[in-house]
Motif scaffolding. Structure first.
Motif, PDB file in Angstrom:
ATOM      1  N   SER A   1      69.058 -14.131   7.133  1.00 57.12           N
ATOM      2  CA  SER A   1      70.349 -14.822   7.182  1.00 57.12           C
ATOM      3  C   SER A   1      70.131 -16.261   6.732  1.00 57.12           C
ATOM      4  CB  SER A   1      70.921 -14.776   8.601  1.00 57.12           C
ATOM      5  OG  SER A   1      70.036 -15.402   9.499  1.00 57.12           O
ATOM      6  N   ASP A   2      71.217 -16.896   6.332  1.00 58.97           N
ATOM      7  CA  ASP A   2      71.123 -18.271   5.860  1.00 58.97           C
ATOM      8  C   ASP A   2      72.414 -18.997   6.202  1.00 58.97           C
ATOM      9  OD1 ASP A   2      70.070 -20.507   4.406  1.00 58.97           O
ATOM     10  OD2 ASP A   2      71.348 -19.947   2.721  1.00 58.97           O
TER      11      ASP A   2
ATOM     12  N   GLY B   1      76.637 -19.543   3.013  1.00 57.15           N
ATOM     13  CA  GLY B   1      75.775 -18.848   3.966  1.00 57.15           C
ATOM     14  C   GLY B   1      76.023 -17.351   3.997  1.00 57.15           C
TER      15      GLY B   1
END
Length: 147
Positions: free
Chosen positions: A33-34, A62
């Motif tokens: 994830s970001d 994101g």
């Protein structure tokens, strides 16, 4: 047996196994994830299930990364726009404020949530999970080319 001789024997066995093991495809790598954060607002356990209420924020650009859940997740977008894709790369939906989303549980339901917009996505989600299950299970990019 000394530590040194034990390490040599272990190394020799490892080499033999590597040589004798048929070559397989490389292991798939999970997509991290970001730009995402989450806060648990409430948690309880009833009749063998954990129920968690979480607020999740995905910053612009994101992503949740490709993943699946051990149980069903019900969510509602409070702000921003969430783009949600299935593992066949199809668009599951584009969700805005007030929109509801349901993510079925199990490895057959790999998906990704992305914020392609200019403002943070804020959503609240209720997780119905087996006791002590992780919030999500990471999965590799199924070939869609984005994470």
């Amino acid at each position: 047996m000394t530590i040194t001789s034990w390490l040599r024997r272990a190394a020799a066995i490892s080499v033999c196994l590597a040589v004798l093991t048929p070559t397989a495809a490389p292991l798939a790598v999970a997509t991290p994830s970001d730009g995402i954060s989450g806060v648990t607002l409430s948690q309880t356990t009833i009749e063998g299930r954990d129920y968690l209420l979480r607020e999740i924020t995905i910053e612009p650009g994101g992503s949740t990364g490709w993943h699946w859940h051990d149980g069903t997740v019900f969510g509602v977008v409070r702000a921003g726009t969430l783009t949600h894709n299935r593992a066949d790369c199809s668009l599951d939906g584009v969700y805005g404020p007030g929109d509801q989303i349901t993510e079925p549980g199990g490895p057959a339901h790999v998906h990704i949530g992305r914020n392609l917009g200019p403002t943070p996505v804020v959503m609240q989600a209720v997780y119905l999970l087996p006791i002590a299950a992780p919030l999500m299970q990471d999965a590799p990019d199924p070939g869609c080319g984005y994470s």
